[in-house]
Design a protein around this motif. Sequence first.
Motif, PDB file in Angstrom:
ATOM      1  N   VAL A 138       0.990  -1.207   0.029  1.00  0.00           N
ATOM      2  CA  VAL A 138      -0.028   0.006  -0.001  1.00  0.00           C
ATOM      3  C   VAL A 138       0.862   1.309   0.055  1.00  0.00           C
ATOM      4  O   VAL A 138       1.425   1.553   0.872  1.00  0.00           O
ATOM      5  N   PRO A 139       1.153   1.852  -1.131  1.00  0.00           N
ATOM      6  CA  PRO A 139       1.980   2.884  -1.434  1.00  0.00           C
ATOM      7  C   PRO A 139       1.793   4.090  -0.077  1.00  0.00           C
ATOM      8  O   PRO A 139       0.524   4.185   0.223  1.00  0.00           O
ATOM      9  N   PHE A 140       2.866   4.746   0.427  1.00  0.00           N
ATOM     10  CA  PHE A 140       2.498   5.943   1.127  1.00  0.00           C
ATOM     11  C   PHE A 140       1.474   6.823   0.814  1.00  0.00           C
ATOM     12  O   PHE A 140       0.849   7.536   1.695  1.00  0.00           O
ATOM     13  N   TRP A 141       1.223   7.024  -0.559  1.00  0.00           N
ATOM     14  CA  TRP A 141       0.535   8.072  -0.770  1.00  0.00           C
ATOM     15  C   TRP A 141      -1.007   7.735  -1.157  1.00  0.00           C
ATOM     16  O   TRP A 141      -1.772   8.553  -1.489  1.00  0.00           O
ATOM     17  N   ALA A 142      -1.136   6.402  -1.206  1.00  0.00           N
ATOM     18  CA  ALA A 142      -2.299   5.849  -1.465  1.00  0.00           C
ATOM     19  C   ALA A 142      -3.576   6.398  -0.670  1.00  0.00           C
ATOM     20  O   ALA A 142      -3.309   6.483   0.829  1.00  0.00           O
ATOM     21  N   LYS A 143      -4.796   6.992  -1.038  1.00  0.00           N
ATOM     22  CA  LYS A 143      -5.841   7.239  -0.125  1.00  0.00           C
ATOM     23  C   LYS A 143      -6.888   6.303   0.095  1.00  0.00           C
ATOM     24  O   LYS A 143      -7.780   6.411   0.982  1.00  0.00           O
ATOM     25  N   GLN A 162       0.248   6.133   6.382  1.00  0.00           N
ATOM     26  CA  GLN A 162       0.004   6.926   7.562  1.00  0.00           C
ATOM     27  C   GLN A 162      -1.568   6.940   7.562  1.00  0.00           C
ATOM     28  O   GLN A 162      -2.032   6.895   8.547  1.00  0.00           O
ATOM     29  N   ALA A 163      -2.173   7.817   6.415  1.00  0.00           N
ATOM     30  CA  ALA A 163      -3.540   7.934   6.410  1.00  0.00           C
ATOM     31  C   ALA A 163      -4.395   6.671   6.800  1.00  0.00           C
ATOM     32  O   ALA A 163      -5.487   6.649   7.354  1.00  0.00           O
TER      33      ALA A 163
END
Length: 208
Positions: free
Chosen positions: A43-48, A119-120
């Motif tokens: 799950v890439p760090f930028w995925a929402k 993180q999200a």
Amino acid sequence: MTVNDRGRNTEARYKIAPTQGVTFITAGDDGHHKVREGRWWLVPFWAKEMPKFTLFNARSEDADSKPAFRDSFKAKRCLIPADGFYKWSKGADGEKDPWHIHLPQHQPFSFAGLWAYNQALDITSCTILTAAAQEPMKQLHDRQPIILDPAVYDGWLDPSTSVPDAKGLLNHDLDGSLEFYRVNRAVNSSTKDRRRNDNANMIEPLAA
């Protein structure tokens, strides 16, 4: 390699499927290496939201340039320990025949991997790097996971290792030493029933 995680006792697993949890090793902040737990499906760090496209493995040839993997390839490389894995071939009856693949004497090894923390979504995850199959794996499939030579573990994990140098380390593998044999088709059953397909019987050679 020094891992600052003594006294750890991890339950044996005999079948782990994508999206399930795995143990992996990363660089630590204290100069040692760190044992982490995460989802096997990056799950890439930028995925929402949770990715719907396949990210449980990554092609080593171009992972450093793909949006889903390039940041992890640059600074979040990992080792995913195991002592075997499965591939499938088509049987004479059209069903899938599972093969258990391992090093001689079932020596433990580590796949070359990448990891991320989102993180999200509060998800730690990883993926396994693959390469074109060499002998003997060519007999089963055209791709295979990269099993790193322990001599390059430290360099692979070190975030200061440049991307070109890290790609070069992937050539130091043990993939040509692999062995395999057929196992019971119970391996093919749903991973929801661990009693059926996550036990030591899964890696027993199929009786002739």
